[in-house]
Design a protein around this motif. Structure first.
Motif, PDB file in Angstrom:
ATOM      1  N   PRO A 482       0.809  -1.219   0.000  1.00 33.71           N
ATOM      2  CA  PRO A 482       0.000   0.000   0.000  1.00 33.71           C
ATOM      3  C   PRO A 482       0.845   1.273   0.000  1.00 33.71           C
ATOM      4  O   PRO A 482       1.854   1.362   0.709  1.00 33.71           O
ATOM      5  CB  PRO A 482      -0.808  -0.120   1.298  1.00 33.71           C
ATOM      6  N   VAL A 483       0.425   2.227  -0.786  1.00 34.77           N
ATOM      7  CA  VAL A 483       1.120   3.514  -0.908  1.00 34.77           C
ATOM      8  C   VAL A 483       0.114   4.630  -0.656  1.00 34.77           C
ATOM      9  O   VAL A 483      -1.030   4.566  -1.131  1.00 34.77           O
ATOM     10  CB  VAL A 483       1.749   3.676  -2.311  1.00 34.77           C
ATOM     11  N   ALA A 484       0.521   5.638   0.075  1.00 36.88           N
ATOM     12  CA  ALA A 484      -0.361   6.763   0.406  1.00 36.88           C
ATOM     13  C   ALA A 484      -0.929   7.393  -0.864  1.00 36.88           C
ATOM     14  O   ALA A 484      -0.233   7.585  -1.855  1.00 36.88           O
ATOM     15  CB  ALA A 484       0.407   7.800   1.206  1.00 36.88           C
ATOM     16  N   THR A 489      -5.714  -2.357  -2.314  1.00 42.09           N
ATOM     17  CA  THR A 489      -6.441  -3.426  -3.000  1.00 42.09           C
ATOM     18  C   THR A 489      -5.957  -4.776  -2.483  1.00 42.09           C
ATOM     19  O   THR A 489      -4.769  -4.995  -2.272  1.00 42.09           O
ATOM     20  CB  THR A 489      -6.232  -3.344  -4.516  1.00 42.09           C
ATOM     21  N   PHE A 490      -6.911  -5.688  -2.285  1.00 42.30           N
ATOM     22  CA  PHE A 490      -6.559  -7.012  -1.786  1.00 42.30           C
ATOM     23  C   PHE A 490      -7.603  -8.016  -2.250  1.00 42.30           C
ATOM     24  O   PHE A 490      -8.700  -7.659  -2.705  1.00 42.30           O
ATOM     25  CB  PHE A 490      -6.437  -7.017  -0.259  1.00 42.30           C
ATOM     26  N   THR A 491      -7.239  -9.271  -2.135  1.00 45.12           N
ATOM     27  CA  THR A 491      -8.147 -10.338  -2.540  1.00 45.12           C
ATOM     28  C   THR A 491      -8.383 -11.289  -1.378  1.00 45.12           C
ATOM     29  O   THR A 491      -7.498 -11.518  -0.548  1.00 45.12           O
ATOM     30  CB  THR A 491      -7.592 -11.143  -3.730  1.00 45.12           C
ATOM     31  N   GLN A 546     -11.294  -3.258  -2.041  1.00 44.58           N
ATOM     32  CA  GLN A 546     -10.401  -2.108  -1.947  1.00 44.58           C
ATOM     33  C   GLN A 546     -10.876  -1.153  -0.857  1.00 44.58           C
ATOM     34  O   GLN A 546     -12.066  -1.075  -0.539  1.00 44.58           O
ATOM     35  CB  GLN A 546     -10.285  -1.383  -3.278  1.00 44.58           C
ATOM     36  N   ILE A 547      -9.886  -0.472  -0.260  1.00 48.78           N
ATOM     37  CA  ILE A 547     -10.148   0.585   0.718  1.00 48.78           C
ATOM     38  C   ILE A 547      -9.638   1.874   0.097  1.00 48.78           C
ATOM     39  O   ILE A 547      -8.451   1.982  -0.264  1.00 48.78           O
ATOM     40  CB  ILE A 547      -9.425   0.313   2.059  1.00 48.78           C
ATOM     41  N   LEU A 548     -10.505   2.864  -0.046  1.00 50.99           N
ATOM     42  CA  LEU A 548     -10.158   4.096  -0.747  1.00 50.99           C
ATOM     43  C   LEU A 548      -9.367   5.044   0.149  1.00 50.99           C
ATOM     44  O   LEU A 548      -9.491   5.001   1.382  1.00 50.99           O
ATOM     45  CB  LEU A 548     -11.432   4.784  -1.241  1.00 50.99           C
TER      46      LEU A 548
END
Length: 688
Positions: A482-484, A489-491, A546-548
């Motif tokens: 994850p990058v700021a 995104t993950f499964t 995904q987390i926005l």
């Protein structure tokens, strides 16, 4: 003719500093030399010249009230490194300005020495002169207990005054630049004073001075003195979120400011430190004293309070992590390793030794840890000194993940690879990570540290006992680090291991946590989703999630994320859990230097620090630039609001003072926003 008298004693500083690899300490008033190797002093005589037939010289060397008196001999033979010697080379004898070589034993005590030099003439008249020198350990001397055999290792682990600390998670390590500030004014003296104000010295100065010949003893004293739990140590730890009485540990960029503040306040503890600050300051002290040292990160470091090599973590049936255990796992924990022989344990335990100044457990009644031989940790030699069982648990404990509902265990799974999944340090000569996990434990395969977390219904769980079915298996996998400013995104991969249809409730949630999450702290859920899926017999189903950025923007900075998924079979009430903890990498500052290849001492250079705003909102803050040997102190600039996607550049000038590889580092503290943006650039300063 006027009788002989001593006009002056020349300590030959430039020659001795070069010979002893202590040129960086040239700002010190005292001569700084290393034990086990000769250093040169020259007498300037007045009156008649020195007469070797009738005049004799004796030198008295003093450390506190300990002293040794030695005659000055005439010898070109190799000097023994086992005792104090003083000699004149007869082939280079200048009778008006004779040069004397003093050589300490390779096992001499570290400290600030005084010497008295007396010339006895034929009529026994005594002419005296005085001086002082600082004696350090000598990793270049094969007879010294800290001897390390390769020059690139000595450059990295003894002389390098900057480095990288690795933080974050094993999936996404983040390098933080750190200035060890070995050669900054007064740092050497402060490191020596640390030994002087230690409880050991205050209790019995003679015994302390005698014991300072041994790096094992020195390292335990320093380990205890970096924290202030039992003494007037350097740093006060603080793992809360309230730093109003001091400095947030994340804001420190080097050891020099901490050590100077400690000395200037009469050795009052500096507020505040956490593990990386404790370790980095200890690395400074050990390198200054001449003991090879490196900073080491253990990702997923266990704190096993009851010594059963088992860490229990509890979750609710909807995947929320609970604070039900006194044991804990830190996403990362940072300590140091020092290189030394272990004559107290036998040669098989020589080499790197773990030392941990972060106050966690008492050792010998004092908050310190080590030196624990890395070889002993790998071979589980828990019978050996010092603190091997504690460190062994930090890198080897198993993890039981337990799902509970209404006080009843409904799922239990075991993970033997999570703890100590990656142990690393800075590579020699390069700004990158070196994996040293294999030094601590027998690693099954290189890919084991990169496996996704999975869960099955275990033999011990109540679900498994409920019937013969094999249930379901679930995997949780991040698509990328994850990058700021980007979506996380993950499964979720679900495998139906039965030949029947299943309806599964799916619970997903993400909680913010500190890297050293402790049972008393509350975990904050900032994202969750729930749903139902149908599984055909033996079906494998993949759920993309995904987390926005807007959903995680309030938990950025040094926070960690605990992501968990729990599956519940609506028919059998079976549960399966998978979890992963990760960090969100902050963006970096970019530093470019004009005419980089022409950097020489005392010539002004120009650097440009740039930053592009990756966030969805404007940011502003203060840019701080520093660099030992490049900039005096720190320079700061205020950054006006920068809109999303826009770039800003700041031009700075600096003037190098010494030759060598130096670190120019910059940090941007954002207003009303938790992340600190960092960047660094290594600069090679060449001879003019």
């Amino acid at each position: 003719m006027e009788d002989l008298s001593i006009q002056n004693v020349n300590l030959e500083k430039s020659e001795n500093l070069e010979r002893h690899r202590t040129e960086g300490f040239s700002s010190s008033d005292a001569l700084v030399v290393r034990r086990g190797a000769p250093f040169k002093i020259s007498l300037q005589l007045k009156g008649r010249p020195f007469n070797p037939r009738t005049d004799t010289i004796r030198i008295k060397v003093m450390l506190g009230r300990l002293y040794v008196i030695m005659p000055v001999t005439y010898s070109q033979k190799k000097v023994s490194s086992s005792q104090w010697k003083a000699y004149i080379d007869p082939e280079c004898l200048n009778l008006q300005n004779p040069s004397i070589f003093i050589c300490s034993p390779a096992s001499a005590s570290v400290g600030c020495y005084k010497f008295q030099l007396c010339v006895f003439t034929h009529d026994q008249q005594q002419k005296c002169a005085f001086g002082k020198f600082i004696l350090l350990c000598n990793p270049w001397c094969p007879e010294d207990a800290v001897y390390i055999p390769f020059e690139d290792q000595r450059e990295e682990y003894v002389q390098n005054d900057s480095g990288l600390l690795f933080m974050g998670t094993h999936m996404n390590p983040v390098s933080r630049p750190w200035s060890f500030d070995l050669y900054e004014p007064d740092v050497l003296e402060t490191c020596l004073n640390l030994l002087q104000i230690s409880p050991q010295h205050q209790k019995n100065r003679r015994v302390d001075y005698l014991n300072r010949n041994n790096p094992v003893y020195i390292s335990r004293v320093v380990s205890a003195m970096i924290n202030c739990e039992d003494d007037r140590g350097v740093l006060k730890g603080n793992w809360s979120s309230d730093f109003k009485q001091g400095v947030n540990p994340s804001m420190w960029t080097g050891s020099g400011d901490i050590l100077k503040q400690w000395a200037q306040t009469g050795y009052s503890p500096v507020k505040y430190g956490q593990c990386w600050v404790f370790a980095a300051v200890m690395c400074t002290v050990m390198r200054v004293l001449g003991i090879p040292c490196r900073v080491v990160t253990n990702f997923n470091s266990a704190h096993d309070t009851n010594n059963n090599l088992l860490i229990e973590e509890y979750y609710t049936e909807t995947g929320q992590k609970l604070n039900n255990s006194k044991d804990s796992i830190w996403n990362f924990h940072i300590w140091v390793e020092c290189w030394m022989s272990r004559r107290d344990l036998g040669s098989g335990m020589d080499g790197w030794q773990v030392l941990d100044p972060t106050p966690q457990e008492r050792s010998g009644g004092v908050f310190c840890c080590g030196p624990a031989p890395v070889k002993a940790i790998k071979d589980r030699r828990i019978d050996l000194l010092y603190d091997v069982p504690f460190v062994y648990a930090e890198v080897n404990a198993a993890v039981h993940t337990i799902v509970v509902s209404q006080g009843r265990v409904i799922s239990l799974s075991k993970d033997t690879e999570r703890v100590g999944s990656l142990i690393c340090t800075k590579a020699i000569g390069f700004s990158r990570l070196q994996n040293i996990t294999g030094d601590y434990k027998y690693v099954k395969s290189p890919s084991s540290t990169l496996k996704s977390r999975s869960s099955t219904i275990s033999e011990d769980s109540t679900i498994r006992r409920a019937g013969p079915s094999e249930g379901v298996q679930v995997f949780l996998n991040l698509d990328k680090a994850p990058v700021a400013g980007e979506p996380i995104t993950f499964t979720v991969k679900v495998i139906n291991k039965q030949k029947v249809n299943k309806m599964m409730k799916v619970h997903l949630n993400a909680q913010a946590k500190e890297y050293n999450h402790r049972p008393s702290e509350e975990l904050k859920t900032f994202w969750e989703t729930h749903g139902v899926i149908q599984l055909a017999p033996m079906e494998v189903k993949v759920l993309n999630q995904q987390i926005l950025p807007a959903q995680y923007k309030d938990v950025m900075g040094d926070k960690m994320i605990n992501l968990a998924v729990v599956l519940q079979d609506t028919a059998s009430q079976e549960h399966a859990l998978a979890s992963e903890e990760f960090n969100i990498a902050s963006p970096e500052l970019t530093i470019k230097i004009a005419d980089e290849d022409s950097a020489v001492p005392n010539k002004e250079q120009v650097a440009t620090v740039s930053f592009t705003n990756p966030y969805s909102h404007p940011v502003s803050g203060v840019l701080t630039v520093a660099g030992a040997g490049l900039i005096q102190g720190k320079v700061q600039f205020r950054m006006l609001p920068l809109y999303p996607g826009r770039r800003v550049e700041q031009r700075i000038t600096f003037t190098p003072t010494t030759v060598g590889t130096k670190m120019l580092q910059a940090s941007l503290s954002l207003t009303n926003f938790s992340p600190t943006i960092r960047g660094f650039k290594m600069v090679s300063i060449n001879n003019a």
